[in-house]
Structures are given as C-alpha cells and as structure tokens.
Design an enzyme around this catalytic site. Sequence first.
Site, short mmCIF file in Angstrom:
data_model
loop_
_atom_site.label_atom_id
_atom_site.label_comp_id
_atom_site.label_asym_id
_atom_site.label_seq_id
_atom_site.Cartn_x
_atom_site.Cartn_y
_atom_site.Cartn_z
N SER A 177 0.86 -1.20 0.00
CA SER A 177 0.00 0.00 0.00
C SER A 177 0.89 1.24 0.00
CB SER A 177 -0.86 0.02 1.27
OG SER A 177 -1.54 1.26 1.40
N TYR B 226 -1.48 -0.80 10.34
CA TYR B 226 -1.61 -1.11 8.91
C TYR B 226 -0.41 -0.58 8.14
CZ TYR B 226 -3.83 -1.10 4.24
OH TYR B 226 -4.13 -1.29 2.91
N LYS C 88 2.37 -2.77 6.20
CA LYS C 88 2.55 -2.66 4.74
C LYS C 88 4.00 -2.29 4.40
CE LYS C 88 -1.61 -3.69 3.22
NZ LYS C 88 -1.84 -4.93 2.43
P1 NAI Z 1 -11.48 -6.02 0.28
O1 NAI Z 1 -11.93 -5.94 1.68
O2 NAI Z 1 -12.44 -5.71 -0.80
O3 NAI Z 1 -10.85 -7.46 -0.02
C1 NAI Z 1 -9.95 -8.08 0.87
C2 NAI Z 1 -10.23 -9.56 0.89
O4 NAI Z 1 -9.29 -10.17 1.79
C3 NAI Z 1 -11.63 -9.90 1.42
O5 NAI Z 1 -12.29 -10.79 0.54
C4 NAI Z 1 -11.36 -10.55 2.77
O6 NAI Z 1 -12.32 -11.54 3.13
C5 NAI Z 1 -9.98 -11.16 2.54
N1 NAI Z 1 -9.29 -11.45 3.79
C6 NAI Z 1 -9.13 -10.63 4.84
N2 NAI Z 1 -8.49 -11.28 5.84
C7 NAI Z 1 -8.22 -12.52 5.38
C8 NAI Z 1 -7.56 -13.64 5.92
N3 NAI Z 1 -7.07 -13.64 7.16
N4 NAI Z 1 -7.45 -14.74 5.15
C9 NAI Z 1 -7.96 -14.77 3.90
N5 NAI Z 1 -8.61 -13.76 3.35
C10 NAI Z 1 -8.73 -12.62 4.07
O7 NAI Z 1 -10.22 -5.06 0.22
P2 NAI Z 1 -9.26 -4.58 -0.96
O8 NAI Z 1 -9.26 -3.12 -0.92
O9 NAI Z 1 -9.54 -5.30 -2.20
O10 NAI Z 1 -7.87 -5.07 -0.36
C11 NAI Z 1 -6.99 -5.95 -1.03
C12 NAI Z 1 -5.59 -5.59 -0.61
O11 NAI Z 1 -5.29 -4.28 -1.07
C13 NAI Z 1 -5.36 -5.57 0.90
O12 NAI Z 1 -4.11 -6.15 1.20
C14 NAI Z 1 -5.38 -4.10 1.21
O13 NAI Z 1 -4.65 -3.81 2.38
C15 NAI Z 1 -4.72 -3.54 -0.03
N6 NAI Z 1 -4.92 -2.13 -0.27
C16 NAI Z 1 -6.18 -1.60 -0.45
C17 NAI Z 1 -6.34 -0.26 -0.68
C18 NAI Z 1 -7.67 0.36 -0.88
O14 NAI Z 1 -7.74 1.60 -0.91
N7 NAI Z 1 -8.75 -0.39 -1.00
C19 NAI Z 1 -5.18 0.64 -0.74
C20 NAI Z 1 -3.93 -0.02 -0.56
C21 NAI Z 1 -3.81 -1.34 -0.34
#
Ligand code: NAI
Length: 306
Positions: free
Chosen positions: A150, A163, A167
């Site tokens: 991130s 967080y 990251k």
């Molecule tokens: P999201 O919440 O839509 O998807 C994240 C997925 O990870 C969910 O399906 C959730 O069930 C799964 N998950 C969470 N903990 C878990 C675990 N212990 N084991 C297996 N699955 C697990 O979020 P998003 O935004 O798609 O996030 C994806 C990645 O992108 C994350 O690592 C997040 O930190 C990163 N990110 C997101 C940003 C944003 O603005 N949305 C910005 C920078 C990074």
Amino acid sequence: MTIGRFEGRVAVVTGGASGIGRATVIRLLDEGASVVAADYNAATGAALVDDVAASAAGAEKRLRFVRTDVSVEADVAAAVSTALADFGRLDVMVNNAGVAGAFGPVEAIEVDDWDWTFGVLVRGVFVGVKHAARAFKAQGEGGAIVNTASVAGLRAGAGPLAYSTAKAGVINLTRGAALELAEDRVRVNCVCPGGINTPLLNQGVNEQAVGSLLDQVQPWPDHGRPDDIAAAICFLASDDARFVTGEALVVDGGLTISGGLRLPGAGGAGGRSMASFGAGMAPPGTTGVSKGSTGEAPVLRPPATT
Ligand code: NAI
C-alpha cells in the site's frame, strides 16, 4: 487487453473474493489462467464462483474457491496444494488478502489487535511467499509472486499505524525475498495501491459517497478502482515483467508524488484522522480492530475518557 497472456498458467490469489483480489481473479481467468481464489469469507467466495459461472462460459472450470485464513500457515499451504492437485502446477502467487486492522490513537492500541493485524498482513504474505517458493523450486521453472502492499507502507498518515507499519514490512519482505529467489528465476514484486473504492474502505458506508470522497484525495481527477490494481498485478505476474523483481509499483493516481492525502482532515495526525478507516463510521477517538470484508464484525472500543 492481451488475451491469453496466462494461457496454461495457474495462479493462487489470496483475498480473491472481494475488491482488488476479485478483480485480479477475473482478469487472470479472462486471460486464460486457472485460478485458486483463497479467502476467509466463504459467502463472498461462493458469490464469486456463481458470478463467474453465470458470466463467462466455461471459466468456472478453471476456478476453485478455497476457504482460507492467510494468518494460518496450514490454510495457505492447502490453497497452494489445491492449485497443484487440481490444475497440476503453480505459476503465480498473489498475496493480496488484507484488512484495515487495529486503529485508534497509538497510546490506546491493544497489543492483541496489533498482533492480529500483523498476522493477516505480514505473516499472511510471508507464508504465501514461503509455500509458493517451495512449489516453484520443486517445479524448477521459476515463478512470479505479487504481494499487495500500500502507499500507506511508503509514508506516514495514509492509513492506521499498525496497517502502515505492516505494509512497510510487506514492501521489504518483497525486496528480501526477491533477492533470495532471483537465482531460481522466481520474481517477487508488490503493488502499492492508493485509495481504491473497495469494500475495505466503503463497508458500512455508501459506495458512491466513498467514491466521491476518494475523487478528492489524489491529483488524478477520479478515484482508483479494483481493475486498475488488477491490471498492475497481472503485469507484474506476466512475462511482460520478465526482468522486473524486487519492485514496489505505486498505482495511486499521483497521490504519493503530490505529498500526501488531500482528504479534508487527514493532515499531520494521520494515524488519528484515519482512525475509522475500514471500520465504517466509527466515531473519532474510537479504538479497535477492523476485520475488513472477512464477514467478522469489527471490535469497537469507545474513546478513552481520561
Ligand atoms: P477487500 O476488503 O475488498 O478485499 C480483501 C479480501 O481479503 C476480502 O475478501 C477478505 O475476506 C480477505 N481477507 C481478509 N483477511 C483474510 C484472511 N485472514 N485470510 C484470507 N482472506 C482474508 O479489500 P481490498 O481493498 O480489495 O484489499 C486488497 C488488498 O489491497 C489488501 O491487502 C489491502 O490492504 C490492499 N490495499 C487496499 C487499498 C484500498 O484503498 N482499498 C489501498 C492499498 C492497499
């Protein structure tokens, strides 16, 4: 789009049931890969399988959903084993699962919440790299690992303290593993997304309202979408990035070059102003831990009164 870039290739995507991970699963399927989507949330995992079956003729045969907690090593090993058993090989590992995790003022964060956050965000990536590296070495043909870090790992104030720290760890884990695995032709890279309108950010809040808010945070006129990050992940996972390893690819519409968040109120005390990040509309000063899109409720503790 380059059709067929992943024809005959096999990928595991953690956090594949929502947001960026889901967009990555769909893009990999569109480009010919077989994919294991590994996610904590069985309900959104089932919805992904149904949606793929309904939309892309035959693609569901190249998709498996495995209920996985990435903080549990055996779960991640099982997801990799599913790829090997059902599709015969592994070419791409995307360690993407994430939660916003512990939030609130530093003096109030519970150690257990901090450790839980690191369990998902750092241990989850480590065990993904570990088991992918084992599979790639046994196969002897190299491989590609892409981790989701991130912009919060590059600077202060773009996410809660735990967080952001986690990251930053993912970025250096990526570099160290890339150095170690280069001789085996295993490339290890990460993406650093800016503000992307996914359930991680918009849960409990109107998606459109969050989108309008996110339109303001970076120089680019409109906000980032899961497909924007999926495209970058797929580039790093593909042969187009054959000579790219140890890279942290920033995909943020110019957020980092502009010097930081332009969200009203997200100034110097970023850790506090971002307190409710990913936890819906938590009141200012609230401490707790957001469990993101896992289906688990966030822990919310009222602001300290002393
Ligand atoms: P999201 O919440 O839509 O998807 C994240 C997925 O990870 C969910 O399906 C959730 O069930 C799964 N998950 C969470 N903990 C878990 C675990 N212990 N084991 C297996 N699955 C697990 O979020 P998003 O935004 O798609 O996030 C994806 C990645 O992108 C994350 O690592 C997040 O930190 C990163 N990110 C997101 C940003 C944003 O603005 N949305 C910005 C920078 C990074």
